[in-house]
Design an enzyme around this catalytic site. Sequence first.
Site, mmCIF file in Angstrom:
data_model
loop_
_atom_site.group_PDB
_atom_site.id
_atom_site.type_symbol
_atom_site.label_atom_id
_atom_site.label_comp_id
_atom_site.label_asym_id
_atom_site.label_seq_id
_atom_site.Cartn_x
_atom_site.Cartn_y
_atom_site.Cartn_z
ATOM 1 N N ARG A 1 11.979 -5.791 5.368
ATOM 2 C CA ARG A 1 12.007 -4.342 5.618
ATOM 3 C C ARG A 1 12.523 -4.064 7.033
ATOM 4 O O ARG A 1 13.230 -3.091 7.265
ATOM 5 C CB ARG A 1 10.604 -3.748 5.441
ATOM 6 C CG ARG A 1 10.578 -2.238 5.651
ATOM 7 C CD ARG A 1 9.255 -1.607 5.286
ATOM 8 N NE ARG A 1 8.179 -2.073 6.132
ATOM 9 C CZ ARG A 1 6.899 -1.731 5.973
ATOM 10 N NH1 ARG A 1 6.560 -0.933 4.987
ATOM 11 N NH2 ARG A 1 5.974 -2.194 6.781
ATOM 12 N N ARG B 1 -9.383 0.711 8.646
ATOM 13 C CA ARG B 1 -8.940 -0.637 9.018
ATOM 14 C C ARG B 1 -9.975 -1.364 9.861
ATOM 15 O O ARG B 1 -9.738 -2.499 10.256
ATOM 16 C CB ARG B 1 -7.650 -0.539 9.810
ATOM 17 C CG ARG B 1 -6.385 -0.751 8.950
ATOM 18 C CD ARG B 1 -5.183 -0.603 9.870
ATOM 19 N NE ARG B 1 -4.016 -1.296 9.443
ATOM 20 C CZ ARG B 1 -3.007 -0.754 8.782
ATOM 21 N NH1 ARG B 1 -3.055 0.498 8.390
ATOM 22 N NH2 ARG B 1 -1.938 -1.461 8.509
ATOM 23 N N LYS C 1 0.832 -1.218 0.000
ATOM 24 C CA LYS C 1 0.000 0.000 0.000
ATOM 25 C C LYS C 1 0.865 1.266 0.000
ATOM 26 O O LYS C 1 0.665 2.150 -0.825
ATOM 27 C CB LYS C 1 -0.930 0.027 1.230
ATOM 28 C CG LYS C 1 -1.836 -1.193 1.346
ATOM 29 C CD LYS C 1 -2.762 -1.113 2.546
ATOM 30 C CE LYS C 1 -2.047 -1.078 3.878
ATOM 31 N NZ LYS C 1 -1.451 -2.367 4.290
ATOM 32 N N ARG D 1 0.028 -8.827 13.435
ATOM 33 C CA ARG D 1 -0.585 -7.798 12.570
ATOM 34 C C ARG D 1 -1.474 -8.456 11.513
ATOM 35 O O ARG D 1 -2.530 -7.927 11.165
ATOM 36 C CB ARG D 1 0.507 -6.962 11.899
ATOM 37 C CG ARG D 1 1.193 -6.022 12.879
ATOM 38 C CD ARG D 1 2.521 -5.537 12.365
ATOM 39 N NE ARG D 1 2.422 -4.737 11.169
ATOM 40 C CZ ARG D 1 3.472 -4.402 10.417
ATOM 41 N NH1 ARG D 1 4.684 -4.794 10.766
ATOM 42 N NH2 ARG D 1 3.305 -3.667 9.351
HETATM 43 P P1 B4P Z 1 4.004 -1.910 2.182
HETATM 44 O O1 B4P Z 1 2.967 -2.930 2.003
HETATM 45 O O2 B4P Z 1 4.017 -0.763 1.248
HETATM 46 O O3 B4P Z 1 3.806 -1.629 3.705
HETATM 47 P P2 B4P Z 1 2.854 -0.610 4.440
HETATM 48 O O4 B4P Z 1 2.047 0.246 3.558
HETATM 49 O O5 B4P Z 1 3.775 0.074 5.315
HETATM 50 O O6 B4P Z 1 1.789 -1.471 5.237
HETATM 51 P P3 B4P Z 1 1.690 -1.699 6.772
HETATM 52 O O7 B4P Z 1 0.341 -2.281 6.952
HETATM 53 O O8 B4P Z 1 2.864 -2.491 7.197
HETATM 54 O O9 B4P Z 1 1.894 -0.326 7.573
HETATM 55 P P4 B4P Z 1 1.029 0.852 8.159
HETATM 56 O O10 B4P Z 1 2.021 1.927 8.242
HETATM 57 O O11 B4P Z 1 -0.222 1.124 7.403
HETATM 58 O O12 B4P Z 1 5.482 -2.503 2.085
HETATM 59 C C1 B4P Z 1 5.982 -3.567 2.851
HETATM 60 C C2 B4P Z 1 7.330 -4.021 2.313
HETATM 61 O O13 B4P Z 1 7.122 -4.747 1.107
HETATM 62 C C3 B4P Z 1 8.302 -2.889 1.954
HETATM 63 O O14 B4P Z 1 9.580 -3.221 2.388
HETATM 64 C C4 B4P Z 1 8.243 -2.816 0.432
HETATM 65 O O15 B4P Z 1 9.461 -2.375 -0.133
HETATM 66 C C5 B4P Z 1 7.966 -4.262 0.072
HETATM 67 N N1 B4P Z 1 7.254 -4.398 -1.184
HETATM 68 C C6 B4P Z 1 6.217 -3.633 -1.615
HETATM 69 N N2 B4P Z 1 5.810 -4.044 -2.828
HETATM 70 C C7 B4P Z 1 6.585 -5.129 -3.154
HETATM 71 C C8 B4P Z 1 6.643 -6.013 -4.292
HETATM 72 N N3 B4P Z 1 5.817 -5.876 -5.332
HETATM 73 N N4 B4P Z 1 7.533 -7.014 -4.267
HETATM 74 C C9 B4P Z 1 8.396 -7.164 -3.219
HETATM 75 N N5 B4P Z 1 8.400 -6.357 -2.125
HETATM 76 C C10 B4P Z 1 7.514 -5.346 -2.104
HETATM 77 O O16 B4P Z 1 0.562 0.360 9.640
HETATM 78 C C11 B4P Z 1 1.471 0.135 10.696
HETATM 79 C C12 B4P Z 1 0.717 0.013 12.034
HETATM 80 O O17 B4P Z 1 0.087 1.296 12.357
HETATM 81 C C13 B4P Z 1 -0.446 -0.972 12.090
HETATM 82 O O18 B4P Z 1 -0.016 -2.298 12.368
HETATM 83 C C14 B4P Z 1 -1.313 -0.369 13.237
HETATM 84 O O19 B4P Z 1 -0.809 -0.696 14.508
HETATM 85 C C15 B4P Z 1 -1.154 1.122 13.044
HETATM 86 N N6 B4P Z 1 -2.239 1.695 12.208
HETATM 87 C C16 B4P Z 1 -2.078 2.276 10.978
HETATM 88 N N7 B4P Z 1 -3.258 2.678 10.490
HETATM 89 C C17 B4P Z 1 -4.206 2.345 11.405
HETATM 90 C C18 B4P Z 1 -5.618 2.476 11.459
HETATM 91 N N8 B4P Z 1 -6.310 3.022 10.449
HETATM 92 N N9 B4P Z 1 -6.286 2.008 12.547
HETATM 93 C C19 B4P Z 1 -5.613 1.464 13.577
HETATM 94 N N10 B4P Z 1 -4.266 1.297 13.590
HETATM 95 C C20 B4P Z 1 -3.559 1.729 12.516
#
Ligand code: B4P
Length: 195
Positions: free
Chosen positions: A128, A89, A14, A146
Amino acid sequence: MVNLILFGPPGSGKGTQSANIIDKYGLIHLSTGDLLRSEIGNKTPLGMEAQKFMDQGLLVPDEVVIGMISSKLDSNPDARGFIFDGFPRTTAQAEALDKLLALKKTAISVVLSLEVPEEELVKRLLNRGLTSNRSDDANEDVVRARIVEYHNKTAPVADHYAKFGKFKKVKGEGTVEEIFGLLSNELDTLVGQPA
Ligand code: B4P
């Protein structure tokens, strides 16, 4: 106005794909994960509270994230549209978002869901975690917690938007460019001319 939700489990791409979409379509990026990490970095009371949940792989309480999104929407009155990354979420967050957008006489246009198998998610997040300094990526138990939280609380958000015919699955495995191509196919039809 085009309002996109980029949906999917942790590690589905995402954040990665949001960066490409913002560049091409000129939408404002609202990532609750980034907003929460910024609060933690600034050691605000909200950040200190959120960190307790994030370190365990749990979702932060709804009222905290809904309040953050509401103020971000208010501070961008002239936006061409928004991309919601990692929000909503929970079904309560989705209902709150629908109400906030209705007040602005707009609505969610589409939910694009990145579909990635679970073991690939774990691999990406732990990988990551080697460099990101993110405590929630460093430990496999937290990463798996998670994903459990996603299945229990976030997956039902798909049904909420499917009811309105707004939910679309997109293959989230492949290169970042390939996946961006699939997302662009959906968005070109919806947005028309890129910004
Ligand atoms: P991404 O998938 O881009 O990770 P993300 O957006 O950070 O998702 P995530 O769910 O982890 O984090 P968020 O900050 O929303 O990338 C992951 C990895 O994969 C990277 O290293 C990337 O380079 C790699 N990658 C991507 N595409 C690839 C491909 N095609 N091939 C290979 N590798 C690839 O949430 C973090 C925490 O915040 C949650 O757990 C929660 O505690 C809190 N939170 C956030 N929003 C919330 C909400 N609305 N409500 C409640 N809690 C919330």
